[in-house]
Design a protein around this motif. Sequence first.
Motif, PDB file in Angstrom:
ATOM      1  N   MET A   1       0.794  -0.919   0.327  1.00 45.47           N
ATOM      2  CA  MET A   1       0.093   0.005  -0.045  1.00 45.47           C
ATOM      3  C   MET A   1       1.011   1.475  -0.092  1.00 45.47           C
ATOM      4  O   MET A   1       2.111   1.122   0.959  1.00 45.47           O
ATOM      5  CB  MET A   1      -0.903  -0.126   1.098  1.00 45.47           C
ATOM      6  CG  MET A   1      -1.979   0.682   1.065  1.00 45.47           C
ATOM      7  SD  MET A   1      -2.893   0.083   2.551  1.00 45.47           S
ATOM      8  CE  MET A   1      -2.333   0.681   4.310  1.00 45.47           C
ATOM      9  N   ASN A   2       0.326   1.645  -0.906  1.00 49.35           N
ATOM     10  CA  ASN A   2       1.662   3.989  -1.355  1.00 49.35           C
ATOM     11  C   ASN A   2       0.654   5.020  -1.323  1.00 49.35           C
ATOM     12  O   ASN A   2      -1.090   4.299  -1.315  1.00 49.35           O
ATOM     13  CB  ASN A   2       2.579   3.529  -1.725  1.00 49.35           C
ATOM     14  CG  ASN A   2       2.112   3.024  -3.573  1.00 49.35           C
ATOM     15  OD1 ASN A   2       0.667   3.427  -3.982  1.00 49.35           O
ATOM     16  ND2 ASN A   2       3.210   2.535  -4.097  1.00 49.35           N
ATOM     17  N   ILE A   3       0.874   5.750  -1.119  1.00 52.99           N
ATOM     18  CA  ILE A   3      -0.161   7.044  -1.857  1.00 52.99           C
ATOM     19  C   ILE A   3      -0.886   6.296  -2.693  1.00 52.99           C
ATOM     20  O   ILE A   3      -2.330   6.932  -2.960  1.00 52.99           O
ATOM     21  CB  ILE A   3       0.842   8.444  -1.590  1.00 52.99           C
ATOM     22  CG1 ILE A   3       1.066   8.457  -0.248  1.00 52.99           C
ATOM     23  CG2 ILE A   3      -0.311   9.433  -2.028  1.00 52.99           C
ATOM     24  CD1 ILE A   3       1.823   9.956  -0.145  1.00 52.99           C
ATOM     25  N   TYR A  34       1.686  14.956   7.920  1.00 53.30           N
ATOM     26  CA  TYR A  34       2.568  15.055   6.346  1.00 53.30           C
ATOM     27  C   TYR A  34       2.437  16.107   5.469  1.00 53.30           C
ATOM     28  O   TYR A  34       1.000  15.632   5.344  1.00 53.30           O
ATOM     29  CB  TYR A  34       2.132  13.902   6.227  1.00 53.30           C
ATOM     30  CG  TYR A  34       3.066  13.483   4.611  1.00 53.30           C
ATOM     31  CD1 TYR A  34       4.622  12.734   5.743  1.00 53.30           C
ATOM     32  CD2 TYR A  34       3.233  13.345   3.658  1.00 53.30           C
ATOM     33  CE1 TYR A  34       5.297  12.405   4.452  1.00 53.30           C
ATOM     34  CE2 TYR A  34       4.187  13.193   2.668  1.00 53.30           C
ATOM     35  CZ  TYR A  34       5.055  12.430   3.095  1.00 53.30           C
ATOM     36  OH  TYR A  34       5.875  12.183   1.864  1.00 53.30           O
ATOM     37  N   THR A  35       3.096  17.168   5.510  1.00 56.54           N
ATOM     38  CA  THR A  35       3.354  17.642   4.469  1.00 56.54           C
ATOM     39  C   THR A  35       3.733  18.034   3.831  1.00 56.54           C
ATOM     40  O   THR A  35       4.550  16.808   3.588  1.00 56.54           O
ATOM     41  CB  THR A  35       3.972  18.704   5.271  1.00 56.54           C
ATOM     42  OG1 THR A  35       4.517  18.652   5.484  1.00 56.54           O
ATOM     43  CG2 THR A  35       3.020  19.332   6.953  1.00 56.54           C
ATOM     44  N   THR A  46       4.937   6.225   7.591  1.00 56.42           N
ATOM     45  CA  THR A  46       5.025   4.664   7.997  1.00 56.42           C
ATOM     46  C   THR A  46       4.099   3.575   8.073  1.00 56.42           C
ATOM     47  O   THR A  46       2.844   4.207   6.826  1.00 56.42           O
ATOM     48  CB  THR A  46       5.228   4.934   9.577  1.00 56.42           C
ATOM     49  OG1 THR A  46       3.636   5.659   9.937  1.00 56.42           O
ATOM     50  CG2 THR A  46       6.203   5.794  10.069  1.00 56.42           C
ATOM     51  N   ASP A  47       3.607   2.906   8.181  1.00 51.89           N
ATOM     52  CA  ASP A  47       2.186   1.908   7.252  1.00 51.89           C
ATOM     53  C   ASP A  47       1.466   2.722   8.383  1.00 51.89           C
ATOM     54  O   ASP A  47      -0.068   2.167   8.164  1.00 51.89           O
ATOM     55  CB  ASP A  47       2.750   0.638   8.099  1.00 51.89           C
ATOM     56  CG  ASP A  47       4.220  -0.166   7.646  1.00 51.89           C
ATOM     57  OD1 ASP A  47       3.868   0.773   6.238  1.00 51.89           O
ATOM     58  OD2 ASP A  47       4.364  -1.550   7.928  1.00 51.89           O
ATOM     59  N   ASN A  48       1.774   2.660   9.953  1.00 53.27           N
ATOM     60  CA  ASN A  48       0.263   3.443  10.387  1.00 53.27           C
ATOM     61  C   ASN A  48      -0.343   4.256  10.487  1.00 53.27           C
ATOM     62  O   ASN A  48      -1.403   4.867  10.306  1.00 53.27           O
ATOM     63  CB  ASN A  48       0.746   4.061  12.140  1.00 53.27           C
ATOM     64  CG  ASN A  48       0.629   2.736  12.599  1.00 53.27           C
ATOM     65  OD1 ASN A  48       0.682   1.405  12.758  1.00 53.27           O
ATOM     66  ND2 ASN A  48       1.579   3.020  13.748  1.00 53.27           N
ATOM     67  N   GLN A  49       1.263   5.520   9.392  1.00 53.13           N
ATOM     68  CA  GLN A  49       0.330   6.419   8.917  1.00 53.13           C
ATOM     69  C   GLN A  49      -0.590   6.343   7.072  1.00 53.13           C
ATOM     70  O   GLN A  49      -1.730   7.049   6.883  1.00 53.13           O
ATOM     71  CB  GLN A  49       0.670   7.539   8.419  1.00 53.13           C
ATOM     72  CG  GLN A  49       1.713   8.342   9.647  1.00 53.13           C
ATOM     73  CD  GLN A  49       2.964   9.177   8.730  1.00 53.13           C
ATOM     74  OE1 GLN A  49       3.800   8.201   8.252  1.00 53.13           O
ATOM     75  NE2 GLN A  49       2.979  10.559   9.609  1.00 53.13           N
ATOM     76  N   GLN A  55      -8.373   4.305   5.633  1.00 53.05           N
ATOM     77  CA  GLN A  55      -9.323   4.556   6.223  1.00 53.05           C
ATOM     78  C   GLN A  55     -10.060   5.547   6.413  1.00 53.05           C
ATOM     79  O   GLN A  55     -11.344   5.981   5.909  1.00 53.05           O
ATOM     80  CB  GLN A  55      -8.843   4.412   8.303  1.00 53.05           C
ATOM     81  CG  GLN A  55      -8.477   3.275   8.804  1.00 53.05           C
ATOM     82  CD  GLN A  55      -8.284   2.839  10.244  1.00 53.05           C
ATOM     83  OE1 GLN A  55      -8.733   4.099  11.293  1.00 53.05           O
ATOM     84  NE2 GLN A  55      -7.546   2.582  10.725  1.00 53.05           N
ATOM     85  N   LYS A  56      -9.649   6.771   5.910  1.00 51.44           N
ATOM     86  CA  LYS A  56     -10.090   8.068   5.691  1.00 51.44           C
ATOM     87  C   LYS A  56     -10.648   8.165   4.317  1.00 51.44           C
ATOM     88  O   LYS A  56     -12.244   8.407   4.498  1.00 51.44           O
ATOM     89  CB  LYS A  56      -9.066   9.023   6.381  1.00 51.44           C
ATOM     90  CG  LYS A  56      -9.196   9.647   7.642  1.00 51.44           C
ATOM     91  CD  LYS A  56     -10.025   8.981   8.666  1.00 51.44           C
ATOM     92  CE  LYS A  56      -9.374   9.522   9.808  1.00 51.44           C
ATOM     93  NZ  LYS A  56     -10.483   9.388  10.621  1.00 51.44           N
TER      94      LYS A  56
END
Length: 274
Positions: A1-3, A34-35, A46-49, A55-56
């Motif tokens: 998973m990435n952006i 994260y800007t 990070t994986d958490n981020q 989720q959002k």
Amino acid sequence: MNIQTITKLLTDAGIEENEAKIEVKILLEHFCHYTELDKCKGVELTDNQLDLLRQKVEIRTETRLPVQYIIGEAYFMGEWFKVTPDVLIPRDETEILVRKAIDIIKQEDLKNVLDIGTGSGCIACTIAKNTDAVVLGVDISSDALRIALDNVTRLRINNRAVFRKSDLYSKVRADEKFDMIISNPPYIPIGTELQQEVRHEPKEALFAAENGLEYYRKITQNASEYLNKDGWLMFELGIGEAGGVKEFMENNFKDIGIIKDMAGIERVIYGRVI
Ligand code: GLN
């Protein structure tokens, strides 16, 4: 998973690519702190981020809630305003109205402004922040007024923008006089089919009877009673409504001007009381 894969969740759900990228940027900043600068510096998420972002994004695609309601804020003319589904999300077009108002207020050193249907208070607060005028914002919705008050605190303009529950002029006293009345009233003709996102916004902030002209007529009809000599009336306009609103104004207003938006749509009308 990435952006990229997360952005694709948005485009797969039918959200236009540029819009999807902007929304991911907004969600990243708000929830993951994260800007764009972090991105330029090559800081890894990070994986958490990434999980939080996913989720959002899922909330966004599943509910079609506008991204501004998900983060609880909307950007308007240099400030972040608090927004909830109790208020309309400030639109870019409204900037045309507010900029013109600020120009007139500064040029003529106007002191008192009435903002009818203030909603989030974005118009009232931006005028108060950028001029010496004091703005009274009125709205029929107590829930909206609570948001407007929070925005006054956010912008640190207490006592410069004040709010009152009022159905149009119902609680504005006859002896209260203003140099300008401004409004971005509900103007979508009743029965118009709305985009899914817009359906989350308050109906009473969107729809108007009389082919969308109801509030323009009501506000214009009584405006002269509340305006000082040479006072101004200004509105944001819905598509195709300039002609109808101009007709309402012509009896009692002179120097009527209309401003088009970037798409060439007549978006703002203003005039001076006769
Ligand atoms: N005045 C607010 C705005 O321009 C709310 C307008 C409305 O609810 N119709 O965003």
